[in-house]
Design a protein around this motif. Structure first.
Motif, PDB file in Angstrom:
ATOM      1  N   ILE A  64      41.282  29.112  86.267  1.00 34.18           N
ATOM      2  CA  ILE A  64      40.490  27.965  86.719  1.00 34.18           C
ATOM      3  C   ILE A  64      41.388  26.795  87.105  1.00 34.18           C
ATOM      4  O   ILE A  64      41.063  26.023  88.024  1.00 34.18           O
ATOM      5  N   TYR A  65      42.538  26.673  86.443  1.00 42.65           N
ATOM      6  CA  TYR A  65      43.456  25.583  86.782  1.00 42.65           C
ATOM      7  C   TYR A  65      44.202  25.894  88.077  1.00 42.65           C
ATOM      8  O   TYR A  65      44.537  24.987  88.846  1.00 42.65           O
ATOM      9  N   ILE A  66      44.470  27.180  88.307  1.00 42.92           N
ATOM     10  CA  ILE A  66      45.039  27.586  89.597  1.00 42.92           C
ATOM     11  C   ILE A  66      44.039  27.306  90.715  1.00 42.92           C
ATOM     12  O   ILE A  66      44.404  26.822  91.795  1.00 42.92           O
ATOM     13  N   LEU A  67      42.758  27.587  90.454  1.00 51.85           N
ATOM     14  CA  LEU A  67      41.709  27.274  91.427  1.00 51.85           C
ATOM     15  C   LEU A  67      41.675  25.780  91.708  1.00 51.85           C
ATOM     16  O   LEU A  67      41.587  25.363  92.878  1.00 51.85           O
ATOM     17  N   MET A  68      41.743  24.960  90.674  1.00 48.96           N
ATOM     18  CA  MET A  68      41.721  23.512  90.863  1.00 48.96           C
ATOM     19  C   MET A  68      42.913  23.047  91.701  1.00 48.96           C
ATOM     20  O   MET A  68      42.764  22.230  92.616  1.00 48.96           O
ATOM     21  N   ALA A  69      44.086  23.576  91.398  1.00 49.53           N
ATOM     22  CA  ALA A  69      45.276  23.197  92.151  1.00 49.53           C
ATOM     23  C   ALA A  69      45.152  23.599  93.614  1.00 49.53           C
ATOM     24  O   ALA A  69      45.542  22.840  94.525  1.00 49.53           O
ATOM     25  N   ALA A  70      44.587  24.787  93.866  1.00 49.15           N
ATOM     26  CA  ALA A  70      44.427  25.247  95.251  1.00 49.15           C
ATOM     27  C   ALA A  70      43.458  24.352  96.019  1.00 49.15           C
ATOM     28  O   ALA A  70      43.703  24.010  97.188  1.00 49.15           O
ATOM     29  N   LEU A  87      42.739  21.150  95.378  1.00 47.09           N
ATOM     30  CA  LEU A  87      43.357  19.838  95.581  1.00 47.09           C
ATOM     31  C   LEU A  87      44.466  19.884  96.625  1.00 47.09           C
ATOM     32  O   LEU A  87      44.742  18.878  97.289  1.00 47.09           O
ATOM     33  N   LEU A  88      45.101  21.038  96.748  1.00 41.74           N
ATOM     34  CA  LEU A  88      46.164  21.170  97.744  1.00 41.74           C
ATOM     35  C   LEU A  88      45.624  20.989  99.154  1.00 41.74           C
ATOM     36  O   LEU A  88      46.257  20.362 100.003  1.00 41.74           O
ATOM     37  N   PHE A  89      44.433  21.548  99.414  1.00 41.77           N
ATOM     38  CA  PHE A  89      43.848  21.478 100.755  1.00 41.77           C
ATOM     39  C   PHE A  89      42.848  20.329 100.906  1.00 41.77           C
ATOM     40  O   PHE A  89      42.612  19.852 102.007  1.00 41.77           O
ATOM     41  N   LYS A  90      42.250  19.875  99.813  1.00 39.43           N
ATOM     42  CA  LYS A  90      41.283  18.795  99.883  1.00 39.43           C
ATOM     43  C   LYS A  90      41.415  17.930  98.624  1.00 39.43           C
ATOM     44  O   LYS A  90      40.753  18.169  97.619  1.00 39.43           O
ATOM     45  N   PRO A  91      42.300  16.938  98.662  1.00 36.85           N
ATOM     46  CA  PRO A  91      42.597  16.154  97.456  1.00 36.85           C
ATOM     47  C   PRO A  91      41.381  15.439  96.846  1.00 36.85           C
ATOM     48  O   PRO A  91      41.406  15.110  95.658  1.00 36.85           O
ATOM     49  N   THR A  92      40.345  15.196  97.627  1.00 38.86           N
ATOM     50  CA  THR A  92      39.159  14.504  97.094  1.00 38.86           C
ATOM     51  C   THR A  92      38.173  15.474  96.470  1.00 38.86           C
ATOM     52  O   THR A  92      37.110  15.055  95.980  1.00 38.86           O
ATOM     53  N   GLY A  93      38.466  16.772  96.442  1.00 42.23           N
ATOM     54  CA  GLY A  93      37.513  17.760  95.979  1.00 42.23           C
ATOM     55  C   GLY A  93      36.665  18.266  97.133  1.00 42.23           C
ATOM     56  O   GLY A  93      36.695  17.737  98.246  1.00 42.23           O
ATOM     57  N   LEU A  94      35.859  19.289  96.871  1.00 32.91           N
ATOM     58  CA  LEU A  94      35.113  19.936  97.946  1.00 32.91           C
ATOM     59  C   LEU A  94      34.116  19.005  98.615  1.00 32.91           C
ATOM     60  O   LEU A  94      33.949  19.037  99.843  1.00 32.91           O
ATOM     61  N   TYR A  95      33.439  18.156  97.844  1.00 32.29           N
ATOM     62  CA  TYR A  95      32.406  17.289  98.401  1.00 32.29           C
ATOM     63  C   TYR A  95      32.656  15.814  98.067  1.00 32.29           C
ATOM     64  O   TYR A  95      31.764  14.991  98.239  1.00 32.29           O
ATOM     65  N   VAL A  97      37.479  19.605  84.957  1.00 37.24           N
ATOM     66  CA  VAL A  97      37.977  20.495  86.016  1.00 37.24           C
ATOM     67  C   VAL A  97      36.906  20.674  87.096  1.00 37.24           C
ATOM     68  O   VAL A  97      37.197  20.653  88.294  1.00 37.24           O
ATOM     69  N   VAL A  98      35.662  20.821  86.660  1.00 38.95           N
ATOM     70  CA  VAL A  98      34.554  21.010  87.598  1.00 38.95           C
ATOM     71  C   VAL A  98      34.417  19.816  88.543  1.00 38.95           C
ATOM     72  O   VAL A  98      34.292  19.986  89.757  1.00 38.95           O
ATOM     73  N   ILE A  99      34.433  18.597  87.998  1.00 40.76           N
ATOM     74  CA  ILE A  99      34.210  17.439  88.874  1.00 40.76           C
ATOM     75  C   ILE A  99      35.420  17.169  89.754  1.00 40.76           C
ATOM     76  O   ILE A  99      35.277  16.613  90.855  1.00 40.76           O
ATOM     77  N   VAL A 100      36.605  17.570  89.328  1.00 41.36           N
ATOM     78  CA  VAL A 100      37.770  17.444  90.199  1.00 41.36           C
ATOM     79  C   VAL A 100      37.649  18.420  91.366  1.00 41.36           C
ATOM     80  O   VAL A 100      37.940  18.073  92.518  1.00 41.36           O
ATOM     81  N   ILE A 101      37.212  19.647  91.082  1.00 38.83           N
ATOM     82  CA  ILE A 101      37.040  20.638  92.145  1.00 38.83           C
ATOM     83  C   ILE A 101      35.901  20.234  93.081  1.00 38.83           C
ATOM     84  O   ILE A 101      36.034  20.287  94.308  1.00 38.83           O
ATOM     85  N   GLY A 102      34.765  19.835  92.519  1.00 39.64           N
ATOM     86  CA  GLY A 102      33.602  19.525  93.340  1.00 39.64           C
ATOM     87  C   GLY A 102      33.660  18.191  94.032  1.00 39.64           C
ATOM     88  O   GLY A 102      33.049  18.000  95.088  1.00 39.64           O
TER      89      GLY A 102
END
Length: 305
Positions: free
Chosen positions: A286-292, A294-302, A230-235
């Motif tokens: 945390i999964y809601i955070l991940m979905a949010a 990915l909704l705005f930045k599908p590649t993750g934050l960085y 989840v972390v690497i998907v978000i980041g």
């Protein structure tokens, strides 16, 4: 909720996030550089915890236990890369998933054979036990503060390694174009082994640090591995900075959600129902955070496309 309790929970979230970073940093390096889905990364976390518990029990030294966790996990990672992973780089992701899932079973049964099915316990060293008083009269466990400090120090070291050293240049080049750096004379096989061992060592260190707070037992790495993904998907895959930011976000969201959400629902629901609903939503936060993200930045934050 009092201010002191809120600050304590923020610190708990930072400690949890730093531990997730140590897991996710190695995972994102392995996936970003090698393109490999490594489900066995949680097993290396477990290897480090068991190595630390065994050495601490034999020698009584916590420092030697941490060194043992790094060495054992890195050695196990290097052996796995040489024997198994090296044959999977040109295979599709399904083959990688099946092979690394088999490694989970091998590590679990091997650890159970060596240490038994009962949990081991790694004691916090006396110098780091007990609370310290922070500004504002807040008492907080010293060992958890040390985990936060160690994790941030390692993060800084990884940034320097990736950005300012020759090995870091090769790692970044291997992530961008592995065929080109191989054509320029870089031994890509040795580079892959180094990256895998580095990621495994970080996971093992995380297992040892957390093993002093929780019990050391077979299968302890799999729940943490899910959160690391989840972390690497978000980041963003392949980004150390993304792994750090994503880990801190996940740690704070998970910790604060479990404390704040039941109180929010308690304002308009019965206490028992509010606790049940709030706790359920906290586990999903945390999964809601991940979905949010990915909704705005599908590649993750960085991450990059």
């Amino acid at each position: 909720m009092t201010t002191i309790l809120l600050i304590e929970q923020v610190l708990n979230g930072l400690q949890f996030g730093v531990m997730l970073f140590l897991m996710a940093a190695g995972l994102t390096l392995i996936f970003g550089v090698m393109g490999l889905i490594n489900l066995a990364h949680g097993s290396l976390y477990m290897v480090g915890a068991f190595a630390a518990a065994a050495v601490a029990g034999a020698t009584g030294s916590f420092i030697l236990a941490l060194i043992a966790s790094l060495v054992a996990a890195a050695a196990a990672g290097a052996i796995v890369e040489l024997v198994v992973i090296r044959r999977l780089y040109d295979r599709d992701h399904l083959d990688q998933v099946l092979a690394t899932f088999a490694l989970i079973l091998i590590f679990s049964e091997g650890t159970r054979w060596l240490f038994g099915s009962f949990p081991l316990f790694l004691d916090i060293p006396p110098a780091l036990s007990g609370p310290v008083t922070l500004p504002g009269g807040i008492e907080y466990p010293l060992y958890r503060l040390v985990i936060i400090g160690v994790g941030l120090f390692i993060a800084l070291g990884l940034f320097q390694l990736i950005a300012r050293t020759r090995i870091g240049i090769r790692i970044r080049a291997g992530e961008s174009d592995r065929e080109m750096i191989a054509a320029l004379g870089v031994d890509i096989s040795k580079l892959y082994t180094l990256v895998f061992a580095l990621g495994a060592g970080l996971a093992g260190l995380a297992g040892a640090l957390v093993g002093a707070i929780q019990s050391v037992q077979v299968g302890m790495g799999e729940p943490v591995l899910i959160l690391a993904f989840v972390v690497i998907v978000i980041g963003g895959i392949g980004s150390i900075r993304g792994a750090l930011v994503g880990a801190l976000l996940v740690g704070l969201t998970d910790t604060l959600g479990g404390v704040l959400l039941p109180g929010v629902f308690a304002t308009f629901m019965e206490p028992s129902a509010a606790t049940a609903v709030g706790s359920s939503l906290a586990s999903m936060s945390i999964y809601i955070l991940m979905a949010a993200v990915l909704l705005f930045k599908p590649t993750g934050l960085y991450g990059s496309a």
